[in-house]
Motif scaffolding. Structure first.
Motif, PDB file in Angstrom:
ATOM      1  N   LEU A  21       1.038  -1.262  -0.241  1.00 21.55           N
ATOM      2  CA  LEU A  21      -0.489  -0.038  -0.111  1.00 21.55           C
ATOM      3  C   LEU A  21       1.173   0.957   0.259  1.00 21.55           C
ATOM      4  O   LEU A  21       1.612   1.375   0.662  1.00 21.55           O
ATOM      5  CB  LEU A  21      -0.471  -0.069   0.857  1.00 21.55           C
ATOM      6  CG  LEU A  21      -2.051  -1.140   1.348  1.00 21.55           C
ATOM      7  CD1 LEU A  21      -3.061  -1.241   2.722  1.00 21.55           C
ATOM      8  CD2 LEU A  21      -3.130  -0.812   0.110  1.00 21.55           C
ATOM      9  N   MET A  22       0.221   2.786  -0.997  1.00 24.41           N
ATOM     10  CA  MET A  22       1.151   3.529  -0.624  1.00 24.41           C
ATOM     11  C   MET A  22       0.454   4.441   0.604  1.00 24.41           C
ATOM     12  O   MET A  22      -0.845   5.002   0.366  1.00 24.41           O
ATOM     13  CB  MET A  22       0.481   4.405  -2.128  1.00 24.41           C
ATOM     14  CG  MET A  22       1.765   5.568  -1.604  1.00 24.41           C
ATOM     15  SD  MET A  22       3.252   4.911  -2.061  1.00 24.41           S
ATOM     16  CE  MET A  22       3.706   4.959  -3.575  1.00 24.41           C
ATOM     17  N   ILE A  23       0.707   4.336   1.873  1.00 21.01           N
ATOM     18  CA  ILE A  23       0.812   5.164   2.634  1.00 21.01           C
ATOM     19  C   ILE A  23       1.633   5.824   2.809  1.00 21.01           C
ATOM     20  O   ILE A  23       2.563   5.917   3.705  1.00 21.01           O
ATOM     21  CB  ILE A  23       0.637   3.906   4.199  1.00 21.01           C
ATOM     22  CG1 ILE A  23      -0.486   3.391   3.220  1.00 21.01           C
ATOM     23  CG2 ILE A  23       0.064   5.085   5.181  1.00 21.01           C
ATOM     24  CD1 ILE A  23      -0.343   1.850   4.902  1.00 21.01           C
ATOM     25  N   ASN A  24       0.884   7.517   2.862  1.00 20.36           N
ATOM     26  CA  ASN A  24       1.481   9.401   3.275  1.00 20.36           C
ATOM     27  C   ASN A  24       2.849   8.959   2.615  1.00 20.36           C
ATOM     28  O   ASN A  24       4.195   8.694   3.233  1.00 20.36           O
ATOM     29  CB  ASN A  24       1.806   8.846   4.500  1.00 20.36           C
ATOM     30  CG  ASN A  24       1.248   8.528   5.645  1.00 20.36           C
ATOM     31  OD1 ASN A  24      -0.236   9.243   5.618  1.00 20.36           O
ATOM     32  ND2 ASN A  24       0.957   7.881   6.825  1.00 20.36           N
ATOM     33  N   GLY A  25       2.925   8.302   0.979  1.00 21.02           N
ATOM     34  CA  GLY A  25       3.513   8.923  -0.034  1.00 21.02           C
ATOM     35  C   GLY A  25       4.817   7.761   0.168  1.00 21.02           C
ATOM     36  O   GLY A  25       5.896   7.807  -0.079  1.00 21.02           O
ATOM     37  N   ARG A  26       4.680   6.772   1.604  1.00 16.19           N
ATOM     38  CA  ARG A  26       5.810   5.872   1.518  1.00 16.19           C
ATOM     39  C   ARG A  26       5.182   4.516   0.594  1.00 16.19           C
ATOM     40  O   ARG A  26       3.745   3.800   1.221  1.00 16.19           O
ATOM     41  CB  ARG A  26       5.734   5.714   2.782  1.00 16.19           C
ATOM     42  CG  ARG A  26       7.105   6.406   3.478  1.00 16.19           C
ATOM     43  CD  ARG A  26       7.373   7.036   4.475  1.00 16.19           C
ATOM     44  NE  ARG A  26       8.549   5.524   4.914  1.00 16.19           N
ATOM     45  CZ  ARG A  26       8.296   4.733   6.489  1.00 16.19           C
ATOM     46  NH1 ARG A  26       7.911   5.900   7.909  1.00 16.19           N
ATOM     47  NH2 ARG A  26       9.220   3.762   6.691  1.00 16.19           N
ATOM     48  N   LEU A  27       5.507   3.235   0.459  1.00 21.70           N
ATOM     49  CA  LEU A  27       5.143   2.097   0.116  1.00 21.70           C
ATOM     50  C   LEU A  27       5.753   1.082   1.192  1.00 21.70           C
ATOM     51  O   LEU A  27       6.376   0.548   1.301  1.00 21.70           O
ATOM     52  CB  LEU A  27       5.711   1.315  -1.339  1.00 21.70           C
ATOM     53  CG  LEU A  27       5.724   0.627  -2.332  1.00 21.70           C
ATOM     54  CD1 LEU A  27       4.462   0.831  -2.473  1.00 21.70           C
ATOM     55  CD2 LEU A  27       6.091  -0.310  -3.430  1.00 21.70           C
TER      56      LEU A  27
END
Length: 249
Positions: A160-166
């Motif tokens: 998942l892409m969460i807050n710009g982080r994978l």
């Protein structure tokens, strides 16, 4: 007699010198190996960087071939589409070619997030997706996965892409943080929403990274450039997509 006695062990200073010599020899060997490995990597890159003129010509030939194929589909069909099974979800896998010469095909691959070889995505079988599959048909294979295949993809390959982080999906807390506002609080909720093509399908798919699959365990059994309907690998394979994904896990 005492002056002729041989000491039981060497002086400490000489032992220290021998130890340093062994360390120095080991370091020199490791450094020589590192230099050789670096030299080989540079040579490999140089070989890849060099392209024969025929390679550039082949790129133009492949691009022209794709353009003519797309044009034929437009001319010989009233509607620009392929036979997409009536199901809630499709699983599309890019099975061949790292670099695509045709700009139109490459653009559609980017829109479907199939930029890498062996990438896989879930999509709704809409008219728009059907038109896209018509354009990229020789480079992908697709089908209707069962719920077990969708669950395996989420649990084993889901990111998942969460807050710009994978980030790899590791807990239900991560799911709740990403989709809690949609009423989705665990991985089973994601599986259900994707498999049934629910109202939150697009929002989940937007944050879900394409599944990075491996090549099939026993290799591709048939010709990659022949359609599945004619005994090859590309195109619509229906429920047989489950067997392929199992081999690519």
């Amino acid at each position: 007699m005492e002056k002729y006695t041989v000491p039981n062990k060497l002086p400490a200073k000489k032992v220290s010198i021998l130890a340093r010599r062994r360390t120095r020899i080991t370091k020199e060997k490791n450094l020589a190996k590192l230099r050789e490995d670096t030299r080989r990597k540079i040579l490999r890159k140089k070989r890849r960087a060099f392209k024969k003129p025929e390679a550039f010509i082949m790129e133009y030939i492949k691009a022209e071939r794709d353009e003519k194929r797309i044009e034929r589909r437009l001319l010989h069909s009233k509607r620009f589409e392929v036979n997409v099974p009536q199901s809630s979800v499709l699983l599309i896998v890019r099975h061949r070619t790292r670099k695509i010469a045709s700009k139109h095909v490459d653009k559609v691959m980017g829109q479907l997030h199939l930029k890498a070889q062996h990438a896989a995505v879930l999509a709704k079988p809409t008219a728009r997706v059907a038109a896209m599959l018509s354009i990229i048909e020789p480079y992908v294979t697709w089908g209707t996965p069962n719920i077990h295949t969708v669950r395996d993809l989420i649990f084993k390959k889901g990111k998942l892409m969460i807050n710009g982080r994978l980030e790899t999906i590791q807990s239900n807390a991560m799911i709740e943080e990403a989709f809690g506002d949609l009423g989705i609080i665990c991985t089973e909720d994601i599986v259900h929403e994707l498999f049934t093509g629910g109202e939150n399908f697009d929002k989940i798919n937007e944050k879900l990274k394409p599944f990075n699959m491996n090549a099939p365990r026993d290799g591709w059994k048939k010709k990659l450039v022949v359609s599945y309907a004619k005994g090859g690998e590309y195109g619509d394979r229906g429920n047989a997509i489950d067997e392929l994904i199992d081999r690519c896990m």
